[in-house]
Design a protein around this motif. Structure first.
Motif, PDB file in Angstrom:
ATOM      1  N   LEU A   1      11.492  28.363   9.801  1.00 11.16           N
ATOM      2  CA  LEU A   1      10.490  28.986  10.659  1.00 11.16           C
ATOM      3  C   LEU A   1      11.146  29.601  11.900  1.00 11.16           C
ATOM      4  CD1 LEU A   1       7.618  29.599  11.590  1.00 11.16           C
ATOM      5  CD2 LEU A   1       7.466  27.236  12.438  1.00 11.16           C
ATOM      6  N   THR A   2      12.073  28.864  12.498  1.00 11.08           N
ATOM      7  CA  THR A   2      12.769  29.367  13.683  1.00 11.08           C
ATOM      8  C   THR A   2      13.549  30.638  13.360  1.00 11.08           C
ATOM      9  OG1 THR A   2      12.974  27.108  14.558  1.00 11.08           O
ATOM     10  CG2 THR A   2      14.450  28.791  15.473  1.00 11.08           C
ATOM     11  N   LYS A   3      14.237  30.634  12.233  1.00 11.60           N
ATOM     12  CA  LYS A   3      15.015  31.815  11.850  1.00 11.60           C
ATOM     13  C   LYS A   3      14.103  32.990  11.498  1.00 11.60           C
ATOM     14  CE  LYS A   3      18.644  31.038   9.239  1.00 11.60           C
ATOM     15  NZ  LYS A   3      19.509  30.499   8.174  1.00 11.60           N
ATOM     16  N   THR A   4      12.924  32.705  10.934  1.00  9.34           N
ATOM     17  CA  THR A   4      11.965  33.775  10.625  1.00  9.34           C
ATOM     18  C   THR A   4      11.476  34.453  11.893  1.00  9.34           C
ATOM     19  OG1 THR A   4      11.244  32.609   8.616  1.00  9.34           O
ATOM     20  CG2 THR A   4       9.772  34.301   9.519  1.00  9.34           C
ATOM     21  N   ILE A   5      11.127  33.645  12.899  1.00 13.75           N
ATOM     22  CA  ILE A   5      10.658  34.203  14.173  1.00 13.75           C
ATOM     23  C   ILE A   5      11.767  35.005  14.848  1.00 13.75           C
ATOM     24  CG2 ILE A   5       9.827  33.615  16.482  1.00 13.75           C
ATOM     25  CD1 ILE A   5       8.461  31.161  15.254  1.00 13.75           C
ATOM     26  N   LEU A   6      12.959  34.425  14.892  1.00 15.50           N
ATOM     27  CA  LEU A   6      14.063  35.094  15.577  1.00 15.50           C
ATOM     28  C   LEU A   6      14.483  36.368  14.855  1.00 15.50           C
ATOM     29  CD1 LEU A   6      16.248  31.996  16.552  1.00 15.50           C
ATOM     30  CD2 LEU A   6      14.895  33.431  18.080  1.00 15.50           C
ATOM     31  N   ALA A   7      14.544  36.321  13.521  1.00 15.58           N
ATOM     32  CA  ALA A   7      14.961  37.506  12.770  1.00 15.58           C
ATOM     33  C   ALA A   7      13.971  38.652  12.978  1.00 15.58           C
ATOM     34  CB  ALA A   7      15.084  37.167  11.287  1.00 15.58           C
ATOM     35  N   ASP A   8      12.674  38.321  12.992  1.00 13.31           N
ATOM     36  CA  ASP A   8      11.683  39.368  13.210  1.00 13.31           C
ATOM     37  C   ASP A   8      11.787  39.942  14.623  1.00 13.31           C
ATOM     38  OD1 ASP A   8       8.992  40.511  11.963  1.00 13.31           O
ATOM     39  OD2 ASP A   8       8.614  40.088  14.083  1.00 13.31           O
TER      40      ASP A   8
ATOM     41  N   LEU B   1      -0.387  27.083  18.060  1.00 11.87           N
ATOM     42  CA  LEU B   1      -0.322  25.630  17.946  1.00 11.87           C
ATOM     43  C   LEU B   1       0.592  24.999  18.979  1.00 11.87           C
ATOM     44  CD1 LEU B   1      -0.192  25.276  14.050  1.00 11.87           C
ATOM     45  CD2 LEU B   1      -2.107  24.689  15.550  1.00 11.87           C
ATOM     46  N   THR B   2       1.541  25.765  19.504  1.00 14.22           N
ATOM     47  CA  THR B   2       2.460  25.232  20.520  1.00 14.22           C
ATOM     48  C   THR B   2       1.982  25.513  21.942  1.00 14.22           C
ATOM     49  OG1 THR B   2       3.782  27.265  20.364  1.00 14.22           O
ATOM     50  CG2 THR B   2       4.466  25.400  19.013  1.00 14.22           C
ATOM     51  N   GLY B   3       0.750  26.004  22.101  1.00 11.40           N
ATOM     52  CA  GLY B   3       0.195  26.227  23.431  1.00 11.40           C
ATOM     53  C   GLY B   3       0.367  27.633  23.962  1.00 11.40           C
ATOM     54  N   PHE B   4       0.704  28.582  23.093  1.00 10.66           N
ATOM     55  CA  PHE B   4       0.907  29.960  23.527  1.00 10.66           C
ATOM     56  C   PHE B   4      -0.414  30.567  23.993  1.00 10.66           C
ATOM     57  CE2 PHE B   4       0.754  34.494  22.283  1.00 10.66           C
ATOM     58  CZ  PHE B   4       1.780  34.984  23.071  1.00 10.66           C
ATOM     59  N   VAL B   5      -0.395  31.215  25.177  1.00 11.34           N
ATOM     60  CA  VAL B   5      -1.570  31.879  25.744  1.00 11.34           C
ATOM     61  C   VAL B   5      -1.438  33.383  25.630  1.00 11.34           C
ATOM     62  CG1 VAL B   5      -2.949  32.236  27.834  1.00 11.34           C
ATOM     63  CG2 VAL B   5      -1.998  29.979  27.325  1.00 11.34           C
ATOM     64  N   GLY B   6      -0.293  33.903  25.941  1.00 14.78           N
ATOM     65  CA  GLY B   6      -0.047  35.336  25.900  1.00 14.78           C
ATOM     66  C   GLY B   6       1.246  35.658  26.613  1.00 14.78           C
ATOM     67  N   PHE B   7       1.706  36.870  26.469  1.00 21.74           N
ATOM     68  CA  PHE B   7       2.929  37.285  27.133  1.00 21.74           C
ATOM     69  C   PHE B   7       2.675  37.728  28.570  1.00 21.74           C
ATOM     70  CE2 PHE B   7       4.064  37.768  22.656  1.00 21.74           C
ATOM     71  CZ  PHE B   7       5.299  37.148  22.649  1.00 21.74           C
ATOM     72  N   ASP B   8       1.447  37.585  29.018  1.00 23.21           N
ATOM     73  CA  ASP B   8       1.128  37.925  30.398  1.00 23.21           C
ATOM     74  C   ASP B   8       0.241  36.849  30.999  1.00 23.21           C
ATOM     75  OD1 ASP B   8       1.335  39.421  32.649  1.00 23.21           O
ATOM     76  OD2 ASP B   8      -0.304  40.772  32.164  1.00 23.21           O
ATOM     77  N   GLY B   9       0.473  35.599  30.594  1.00 25.28           N
ATOM     78  CA  GLY B   9      -0.350  34.505  31.076  1.00 25.28           C
ATOM     79  C   GLY B   9       0.485  33.377  31.626  1.00 25.28           C
ATOM     80  N   ALA B  10      -0.066  32.178  31.595  1.00 30.72           N
ATOM     81  CA  ALA B  10       0.641  31.005  32.106  1.00 30.72           C
ATOM     82  C   ALA B  10       1.169  30.194  30.930  1.00 30.72           C
ATOM     83  CB  ALA B  10      -0.315  30.148  32.944  1.00 30.72           C
ATOM     84  N   TRP B  11       2.368  29.629  31.129  1.00 34.00           N
ATOM     85  CA  TRP B  11       2.991  28.876  30.042  1.00 34.00           C
ATOM     86  C   TRP B  11       3.296  27.473  30.528  1.00 34.00           C
ATOM     87  CZ3 TRP B  11       5.453  33.393  31.954  1.00 34.00           C
ATOM     88  CH2 TRP B  11       4.971  34.546  31.360  1.00 34.00           C
TER      89      TRP B  11
ATOM     90  N   ILE C   1       8.619  32.937  23.924  1.00 34.54           N
ATOM     91  CA  ILE C   1       9.311  32.716  22.646  1.00 34.54           C
ATOM     92  C   ILE C   1      10.169  31.459  22.732  1.00 34.54           C
ATOM     93  CG2 ILE C   1      10.896  33.715  20.973  1.00 34.54           C
ATOM     94  CD1 ILE C   1      10.086  36.468  21.986  1.00 34.54           C
ATOM     95  N   CYS C   2      10.921  31.320  23.818  1.00 33.70           N
ATOM     96  CA  CYS C   2      11.767  30.135  23.989  1.00 33.70           C
ATOM     97  C   CYS C   2      10.920  28.873  24.082  1.00 33.70           C
ATOM     98  CB  CYS C   2      12.630  30.290  25.239  1.00 33.70           C
ATOM     99  SG  CYS C   2      13.856  31.606  25.162  1.00 33.70           S
ATOM    100  N   THR C   3       9.779  28.960  24.769  1.00 31.47           N
ATOM    101  CA  THR C   3       8.897  27.792  24.889  1.00 31.47           C
ATOM    102  C   THR C   3       8.340  27.382  23.528  1.00 31.47           C
ATOM    103  OG1 THR C   3       8.284  28.483  27.130  1.00 31.47           O
ATOM    104  CG2 THR C   3       6.849  26.899  26.031  1.00 31.47           C
ATOM    105  N   THR C   4       7.945  28.351  22.723  1.00 32.46           N
ATOM    106  CA  THR C   4       7.416  28.048  21.388  1.00 32.46           C
ATOM    107  C   THR C   4       8.478  27.390  20.519  1.00 32.46           C
ATOM    108  OG1 THR C   4       5.816  29.858  21.466  1.00 32.46           O
ATOM    109  CG2 THR C   4       6.471  29.070  19.288  1.00 32.46           C
ATOM    110  N   LEU C   5       9.676  27.916  20.515  1.00 33.20           N
ATOM    111  CA  LEU C   5      10.740  27.360  19.680  1.00 33.20           C
ATOM    112  C   LEU C   5      11.155  25.966  20.143  1.00 33.20           C
ATOM    113  CD1 LEU C   5      12.992  30.522  19.188  1.00 33.20           C
ATOM    114  CD2 LEU C   5      11.270  29.582  17.642  1.00 33.20           C
ATOM    115  N   SER C   6      11.130  25.719  21.446  1.00 34.85           N
ATOM    116  CA  SER C   6      11.528  24.400  21.945  1.00 34.85           C
ATOM    117  C   SER C   6      10.453  23.350  21.694  1.00 34.85           C
ATOM    118  CB  SER C   6      11.830  24.484  23.442  1.00 34.85           C
ATOM    119  OG  SER C   6      10.680  24.875  24.173  1.00 34.85           O
ATOM    120  N   ARG C   7       9.195  23.755  21.600  1.00 34.69           N
ATOM    121  CA  ARG C   7       8.112  22.791  21.391  1.00 34.69           C
ATOM    122  C   ARG C   7       7.846  22.507  19.913  1.00 34.69           C
ATOM    123  NH1 ARG C   7       3.438  24.824  25.719  1.00 34.69           N
ATOM    124  NH2 ARG C   7       4.540  24.208  27.627  1.00 34.69           N
TER     125      ARG C   7
END
Length: 616
Positions: free
Chosen positions: A553-560, A606-616, A522-528
């Motif tokens: 968009l950032t507030k939408t992700i964080l609020a959810d 779009l920010t390179g997310f693979v999964g919550f159990d993968g490589a970032w 989540i932090c990686t997505t928001l920073s990229r």
């Protein structure tokens, strides 16, 4: 001729009751194997008074506060847990005077009403006081790392007690052999089953089979070493060799939680079984040895002065390249290497080699890297929460309020309460990650304890080894108290250990090592996001049409995330989730499982997310 024997007199009822009372008193007396007063089994027998100067509740920590209404001395953690709510919350306290925890006010009350307090201890209890003071080191929480140019004090000296030493190249060769042997072993499949017969013999057979596999792999990798070690095929004569190989795996796992994800549990369960007295007698050798830490390595060679040298700060600091020029990064790397070489030359002796000092310094640096990956995402999420949301006011469309029964939520919080609930959860996770190595060491002590047996039981998630973890439980209550001092406590403060939710200390460790897997993507997505939007006009147009701008968009992700990941959901029944400490992590994992259904999921991809159990 038969001789009449006199009839045996039957005992009367009073004698039977007296005998039962005597037996009940013996059963209620805690034995040497009891690790904590709360773990003692039996009836409500009379509890032995706590040693002088110790907390009346836990009995192993120096007392710090005297409760005037309860007329008892408490340590800070136990007082907070006992007086958190209700009428006890209004109890008045007095700070204890003296190192031994003696209270002037309690001494005066003891004189006024000697019948209500325990009798004065004799001189033999001075050993208990010393033991209680020494036990304080087991639960001491460490503060923040000093800056590179600040006086280090005793921070590195205390921290080094729980930092494993980095594996050498030769040790890594044996580590690969251990991983290969564990990969083909079927230990848990053959031991953790409900069956008849001698379990001890099956355990010994499986341990010897694993040792035989290791022996064959060592012989195949290096014939000369293998021939010297296993010429007589007697495992007990090579006990030290097996202890070292098993210690390599434990040490490597602590330093790298993402490695050995399946084989580590198999290794720990095997070592746990090897500590059973019957198994040790049949096996005729021990499989467990203490983990080598930076402190123990330097202490053996008389080099603890390295940890108090002012140069250890710059010698172990992390060199980060984010937002910096290449010239600045290279200059800082040279300064770090120069500090390492100066320490190696300054403190090297005939017993302490320069390479050993460098290995210890790099191990401390590994600990800093662990904190950056596992603890810093918690700090970043706390910063996001405090930046985009306010506890006393809610923005339309970005409210954190949740209601039980809506969107799978099991809790009902308004915006301000949910804000405090999320802040407390993130703060607690952050404090656990700060002292994760210490918690891990205590977890291994609980798992490998000879005095704390496990029971194989169906917990609703298959057969699990249910075992108490008193040392981890005590540490967790200390961490929870420290987090509660920073933010207000909201929700249940129950810590599950040794029950259906968290069967043993190994499950507890596995649960909390997943925190960075949730927060880091989540932090990686928001920073990229800003970089991706700036480099691709098409993505910028998509985000503007769907979400407005990057901030929305950032507030939408964080609020959810702050709503759905902390709503008590995720378990198949109400009792395994809710607002307890462990249930919050269950809710967060439930949110990650539903990420593909979220409207902002394409942004993650779009920010390179693979999964919550993968490589970032």
């Amino acid at each position: 001729m038969d001789v009449d024997t006199p009839p045996v007199p039957h005992p009367d009822l009073s004698a039977i009751l007296d005998d039962e009372a005597e037996l009940a008193e013996v059963a209620s007396t805690p034995s040497d194997s009891d690790t904590e007063p709360s773990m003692a089994l039996g009836g409500r027998g009379k509890k032995n008074p706590a040693p002088q100067g110790c907390c009346v509740e836990c009995e192993d920590q120096p007392a710090e506060l005297f409760c005037e209404q309860c007329a008892d001395d408490f340590c800070e953690v136990c007082f907070f847990s006992q007086h958190r709510k209700g009428s006890r919350k209004k109890h008045a306290t007095t700070k204890l005077v003296g190192a031994n925890g003696a209270s002037q006010k309690k001494a005066k009350r003891a004189k006024d009403d000697a019948t209500t307090l325990a009798s004065a201890p004799d001189s033999t209890e001075s050993d208990d006081e010393a033991a209680a003071a020494a036990a304080m080191n087991d639960w001491k929480l460490l503060g923040e790392k000093p800056a590179a140019r600040e006086a280090v004090g005793s921070w590195f000296l205390e921290r080094a007690m729980y930092i494993p030493v980095r594996l050498t190249l030769e040790e890594r060769k044996f580590l690969r052999l251990l991983e290969a042997a564990l990969g083909v072993s079927e230990y848990t499949d053959k031991i953790d089953i409900l069956s008849y017969g001698s379990k001890s013999k099956r355990i010994v057979a499986q341990i010897k089979e694993l040792c035989a596999i290791l022996s064959g792999l060592v012989l195949a990798a290096d014939y000369k070493i293998g021939q010297e070690l296993f010429q007589d095929r007697d495992f007990s004569n090579n006990a030290e060799f097996f202890q070292e190989i098993f210690e390599f795996g434990r040490r490597h796992k602590i330093m790298n939680p993402e490695k050995m994800r399946t084989s580590y549990g198999k290794l720990m369960y095997m070592l746990q079984d090897s500590m059973i007295p019957e198994v040790r007698e049949l096996l005729s050798f021990a499989c467990v040895k203490p983990i080598r830490t930076v402190y123990t390595v330097l202490e053996e060679s008389g080099g603890l002065g390295v940890l108090e040298d002012p140069l250890i700060g710059p010698a172990t600091q992390e060199v980060l390249s984010e937002g910096r020029t290449r010239h600045a990064v290279q200059a800082e790397i040279k300064l770090k290497e120069r500090a390492i070489e100066q320490l190696a030359r300054k403190h090297a002796t005939s017993k302490l080699k320069g390479d050993t000092i460098r290995q210890c310094l790099y191990s401390i640096g590994d600990n800093h890297a662990f904190l950056r990956v596992n603890r810093d995402p918690c700090d970043r999420m706390i910063a996001y929460l405090q930046r985009y949301f306010k506890p006393d006011s809610e923005e339309k469309g970005f409210s954190l309020a949740i209601r039980s029964g809506r969107s799978g939520a099991r809790l009902s919080h308004d915006h301000s309460k949910q804000y405090a609930y999320v802040l407390q959860s993130l703060t607690l996770w952050r404090e656990i990650m700060q002292d994760m190595f210490q918690v891990w060491m205590l977890a291994e002590q609980d798992l490998l304890s000879e005095n704390c047996a496990y029971r194989l039981r169906d917990t609703g998630q298959g057969l699990n080894r249910v075992q108490a973890a008193p040392k981890v439980g005590r540490m967790m209550h200390t961490i929870l108290h420290r987090a509660s001092q920073k933010v207000p406590a909201v929700g249940s403060q129950v810590i599950h250990l040794g029950d259906n939710a968290v069967p043993n200390a190994l499950n507890f460790i596995d649960k909390y090592t997943q925190i960075f897997r949730i927060l880091l993507p989540i932090c990686t997505t928001l920073s990229r996001l800003p970089e991706v939007v700036a480099n691709d006009p098409g993505i910028a147009k998509y985000i503007k049409s769907e979400f407005g701008d990057i901030e929305c968009l950032t507030k939408t992700i964080l609020a959810d995330f702050f709503r759905s990941a902390f709503d008590g959901s995720g378990a198949d029944n109400f009792f395994d989730a809710g607002s307890c400490i462990d249930g919050r992590l269950t809710s967060a994992w439930n949110w990650t499982a539903q990420i593909e259904k979220k409207p902002f999921f394409p942004v993650f991809l779009l920010t390179g997310f693979v999964g919550f159990d993968g490589a970032w």
